[in-house]
Scaffold this motif. Structure first.
Motif, mmCIF file in Angstrom:
data_model
loop_
_atom_site.group_PDB
_atom_site.id
_atom_site.type_symbol
_atom_site.label_atom_id
_atom_site.label_comp_id
_atom_site.label_asym_id
_atom_site.label_seq_id
_atom_site.Cartn_x
_atom_site.Cartn_y
_atom_site.Cartn_z
ATOM 1 N N THR A 188 0.830 -1.205 0.000
ATOM 2 C CA THR A 188 0.000 0.000 0.000
ATOM 3 C C THR A 188 0.864 1.254 0.000
ATOM 4 O OG1 THR A 188 -1.713 -1.190 1.237
ATOM 5 C CG2 THR A 188 -1.855 1.206 1.209
ATOM 6 N N VAL A 189 1.906 1.258 0.827
ATOM 7 C CA VAL A 189 2.793 2.421 0.885
ATOM 8 C C VAL A 189 3.514 2.608 -0.450
ATOM 9 C CG1 VAL A 189 4.830 3.398 1.997
ATOM 10 C CG2 VAL A 189 3.083 2.284 3.383
ATOM 11 N N ALA A 190 3.977 1.508 -1.049
ATOM 12 C CA ALA A 190 4.677 1.605 -2.334
ATOM 13 C C ALA A 190 3.784 2.225 -3.402
ATOM 14 C CB ALA A 190 5.148 0.218 -2.774
ATOM 15 N N LEU A 191 2.525 1.803 -3.447
ATOM 16 C CA LEU A 191 1.616 2.361 -4.446
ATOM 17 C C LEU A 191 1.338 3.838 -4.181
ATOM 18 C CD1 LEU A 191 -0.940 -0.552 -4.979
ATOM 19 C CD2 LEU A 191 0.973 0.107 -6.434
ATOM 20 N N SER A 192 1.306 4.230 -2.914
ATOM 21 C CA SER A 192 1.080 5.655 -2.618
ATOM 22 C C SER A 192 2.258 6.496 -3.090
ATOM 23 C CB SER A 192 0.837 5.863 -1.118
ATOM 24 O OG SER A 192 2.036 5.900 -0.369
ATOM 25 N N ILE A 193 3.463 5.962 -2.986
ATOM 26 C CA ILE A 193 4.645 6.679 -3.468
ATOM 27 C C ILE A 193 4.622 6.774 -4.993
ATOM 28 C CG2 ILE A 193 7.172 6.602 -3.616
ATOM 29 C CD1 ILE A 193 7.136 5.215 -0.855
ATOM 30 N N ALA A 194 4.130 5.715 -5.628
ATOM 31 C CA ALA A 194 4.041 5.702 -7.091
ATOM 32 C C ALA A 194 2.881 6.541 -7.615
ATOM 33 C CB ALA A 194 3.896 4.264 -7.585
ATOM 34 N N GLY A 195 2.058 7.049 -6.713
ATOM 35 C CA GLY A 195 0.931 7.879 -7.137
ATOM 36 C C GLY A 195 -0.269 7.095 -7.604
ATOM 37 N N VAL A 196 -0.376 5.839 -7.178
ATOM 38 C CA VAL A 196 -1.481 4.981 -7.602
ATOM 39 C C VAL A 196 -2.581 4.994 -6.546
ATOM 40 C CG1 VAL A 196 -2.171 2.632 -8.197
ATOM 41 C CG2 VAL A 196 0.071 3.505 -8.902
ATOM 42 N N ILE B 71 -6.014 -5.495 -1.244
ATOM 43 C CA ILE B 71 -6.370 -4.886 -2.529
ATOM 44 C C ILE B 71 -5.142 -4.249 -3.172
ATOM 45 C CG2 ILE B 71 -7.100 -2.620 -1.665
ATOM 46 C CD1 ILE B 71 -9.287 -2.661 -3.793
ATOM 47 N N ALA B 72 -4.199 -3.773 -2.362
ATOM 48 C CA ALA B 72 -2.960 -3.228 -2.924
ATOM 49 C C ALA B 72 -2.177 -4.327 -3.643
ATOM 50 C CB ALA B 72 -2.112 -2.600 -1.820
ATOM 51 N N LYS B 73 -2.071 -5.488 -3.021
ATOM 52 C CA LYS B 73 -1.353 -6.608 -3.642
ATOM 53 C C LYS B 73 -2.051 -7.061 -4.922
ATOM 54 C CE LYS B 73 0.553 -8.454 0.678
ATOM 55 N NZ LYS B 73 0.510 -9.585 1.639
ATOM 56 N N ILE B 74 -3.367 -7.129 -4.871
ATOM 57 C CA ILE B 74 -4.121 -7.559 -6.052
ATOM 58 C C ILE B 74 -3.976 -6.542 -7.178
ATOM 59 C CG2 ILE B 74 -6.468 -7.928 -6.932
ATOM 60 C CD1 ILE B 74 -7.100 -9.234 -4.204
ATOM 61 N N THR B 75 -3.963 -5.261 -6.833
ATOM 62 C CA THR B 75 -3.772 -4.216 -7.843
ATOM 63 C C THR B 75 -2.447 -4.403 -8.573
ATOM 64 O OG1 THR B 75 -5.114 -2.618 -6.620
ATOM 65 C CG2 THR B 75 -3.536 -1.723 -8.200
ATOM 66 N N VAL B 76 -1.397 -4.692 -7.818
ATOM 67 C CA VAL B 76 -0.081 -4.905 -8.418
ATOM 68 C C VAL B 76 -0.102 -6.105 -9.361
ATOM 69 C CG1 VAL B 76 2.294 -5.602 -7.908
ATOM 70 C CG2 VAL B 76 1.225 -3.793 -6.571
ATOM 71 N N VAL B 77 -0.670 -7.213 -8.914
ATOM 72 C CA VAL B 77 -0.683 -8.426 -9.726
ATOM 73 C C VAL B 77 -1.572 -8.253 -10.957
ATOM 74 C CG1 VAL B 77 -1.286 -10.873 -9.762
ATOM 75 C CG2 VAL B 77 -0.140 -9.909 -7.769
ATOM 76 N N GLN C 124 0.185 -6.313 -13.541
ATOM 77 C CA GLN C 124 1.239 -7.127 -14.135
ATOM 78 C C GLN C 124 0.657 -8.068 -15.192
ATOM 79 O OE1 GLN C 124 4.348 -6.807 -13.787
ATOM 80 N NE2 GLN C 124 5.275 -8.686 -14.553
ATOM 81 N N LEU C 125 -0.551 -8.541 -14.935
ATOM 82 C CA LEU C 125 -1.224 -9.435 -15.877
ATOM 83 C C LEU C 125 -1.887 -8.676 -17.023
ATOM 84 C CD1 LEU C 125 -2.924 -11.849 -13.314
ATOM 85 C CD2 LEU C 125 -0.937 -12.351 -14.755
ATOM 86 N N GLY C 126 -1.955 -7.361 -16.884
ATOM 87 C CA GLY C 126 -2.580 -6.560 -17.931
ATOM 88 C C GLY C 126 -4.083 -6.514 -17.841
ATOM 89 N N LYS C 127 -4.627 -6.876 -16.684
ATOM 90 C CA LYS C 127 -6.080 -6.860 -16.507
ATOM 91 C C LYS C 127 -6.404 -6.104 -15.231
ATOM 92 C CE LYS C 127 -6.560 -11.438 -18.634
ATOM 93 N NZ LYS C 127 -6.994 -12.837 -18.425
ATOM 94 N N ILE D 177 2.489 3.272 -14.443
ATOM 95 C CA ILE D 177 3.169 3.351 -13.147
ATOM 96 C C ILE D 177 2.949 2.069 -12.361
ATOM 97 C CG2 ILE D 177 3.165 4.511 -10.903
ATOM 98 C CD1 ILE D 177 2.514 7.113 -12.397
ATOM 99 N N VAL D 178 1.687 1.617 -12.317
ATOM 100 C CA VAL D 178 1.381 0.395 -11.574
ATOM 101 C C VAL D 178 2.121 -0.792 -12.171
ATOM 102 C CG1 VAL D 178 -0.440 -1.185 -10.868
ATOM 103 C CG2 VAL D 178 -0.861 1.252 -10.850
ATOM 104 N N ARG D 179 2.201 -0.839 -13.517
ATOM 105 C CA ARG D 179 2.902 -1.946 -14.161
ATOM 106 C C ARG D 179 4.363 -1.989 -13.725
ATOM 107 N NH1 ARG D 179 6.159 -2.975 -18.206
ATOM 108 N NH2 ARG D 179 6.352 -0.782 -18.762
ATOM 109 N N LEU D 180 5.006 -0.826 -13.681
ATOM 110 C CA LEU D 180 6.410 -0.768 -13.288
ATOM 111 C C LEU D 180 6.586 -1.142 -11.817
ATOM 112 C CD1 LEU D 180 7.425 2.506 -15.155
ATOM 113 C CD2 LEU D 180 8.040 0.157 -15.772
ATOM 114 N N VAL D 181 5.667 -0.644 -10.969
ATOM 115 C CA VAL D 181 5.728 -1.010 -9.552
ATOM 116 C C VAL D 181 5.529 -2.513 -9.392
ATOM 117 C CG1 VAL D 181 4.607 -0.754 -7.311
ATOM 118 C CG2 VAL D 181 4.972 1.247 -8.742
ATOM 119 N N ALA D 182 4.572 -3.055 -10.158
ATOM 120 C CA ALA D 182 4.295 -4.490 -10.085
ATOM 121 C C ALA D 182 5.526 -5.306 -10.439
ATOM 122 C CB ALA D 182 3.135 -4.847 -11.020
ATOM 123 N N GLN D 183 6.206 -4.893 -11.495
ATOM 124 C CA GLN D 183 7.407 -5.615 -11.899
ATOM 125 C C GLN D 183 8.457 -5.595 -10.793
ATOM 126 O OE1 GLN D 183 8.454 -3.630 -15.548
ATOM 127 N NE2 GLN D 183 7.306 -5.074 -16.816
#
Length: 281
Positions: free
Chosen positions: A113-121, A192-198, A201-204, A265-271
């Protein structure tokens, strides 16, 4: 040992704080001496975790009682005599002041969750049914210095209408009628933060359609979980608009002009996250 009902209740709450603190530590939501928890005892007193302690290694007699100004008021034990309240106690007290229905507050540092907040997601979306029903939309504050008056100001208005808030670059605050409910909302938020990242990454990552969200909001209202003002938020973010709101804001949908850049941004964070977890190269 006293058998007075108030003492028995307080002791039970102390033990629950210790138990939930251990869960937070074990699940990586609060490492080292991060995070803090509190429970409302009555209109004038709050139980809270001390400053500087690992949340996975606390004992019930280390928990501190403070008044609504954050002053330590007792009881004093050999274990907490030299301890002081968490430096974030004023954020907790602000939540209690703003909402009499809040019985407990949990502040944690869930990493995804914190990582996504830094990424602006933003995680204020309509992706998971359970989150919509039990947590609603989750806003992210502007950055504020931790343990400062800025942090109190950052949550002051948002906490009135939300049970979970992301503190940008810092962590989360979740509230509930009891400590377990506040903690479970923390778990839901990190999930939900973890699911958002995955998903990215899957493109969905398609949100639920408005008609399905409306059914979930009906459940939320029936359970007494709806917050003031959330109807307008769900209209703006998820396209679930009453006729009156549609007249005021025709064509409102859950998308924004920045959707494509945010997805990247989310894709890069996910990777990056998946690489750290050993799932990618």
């Amino acid at each position: 040992m006293s058998s007075h009902p108030d003492w028995v209740r307080e002791q039970s709450l102390r033990e629950e704080i210790v138990k939930i603190g251990r869960l937070m530590y074990d699940r990586g939501y609060a490492v080292a001496n991060d995070g803090n928890l509190s429970v409302r005892l009555d209109d004038q007193r709050v139980l809270c975790t001390p400053s500087g302690l690992c949340k996975g290694m606390m004992s019930a007699d280390q928990i501190i009682v403070v008044d609504m100004e954050g002053r330590k008021v007792g009881p004093t034990t050999a274990a907490n005599r030299d301890l002081v309240p968490t430096s974030e106690v004023f954020m907790h007290l602000e939540a209690y002041r703003q909402r009499p229905d809040i019985g407990a507050v949990v502040h944690a540092h869930p990493p995804t969750t914190v990582a996504l907040s830094i990424a602006g997601v933003s995680l204020a979306d309509c992706m998971l049914p359970e989150v919509i029903v039990n947590l609603g939309l989750v806003p992210t504050t502007q950055y504020a210095t931790p343990a400062s008056p800025e942090n109190v100001t950052a949550i002051r208005e948002l906490i009135v209408n939300h049970d979970g808030i992301i503190l940008q670059r810092h962590g989360t605050i979740t509230v509930g009628r009891c400590l377990l409910e506040a903690y479970m909302r923390l778990e839901s938020l990190e999930q939900i933060a973890k699911i958002t990242v995955v998903l990215e990454q899957l493109g969905k990552g398609a949100p639920l359609p408005p008609e399905q969200v409306e059914k979930l909001l009906a459940q939320r209202r029936k359970m007494g979980l709806a917050r003031p003002g959330e109807e307008e938020e769900f209209c703006r973010v998820c396209g679930v608009c009453s006729p009156a709101l549609q007249e005021v804001e025709p064509g409102v949908s859950g998308s924004s002009p920045d959707d494509e850049s945010q997805a990247e941004i989310v894709r890069l964070v996910a990777q990056a996250v998946l690489r750290e977890l050993g799932y990618g190269s």
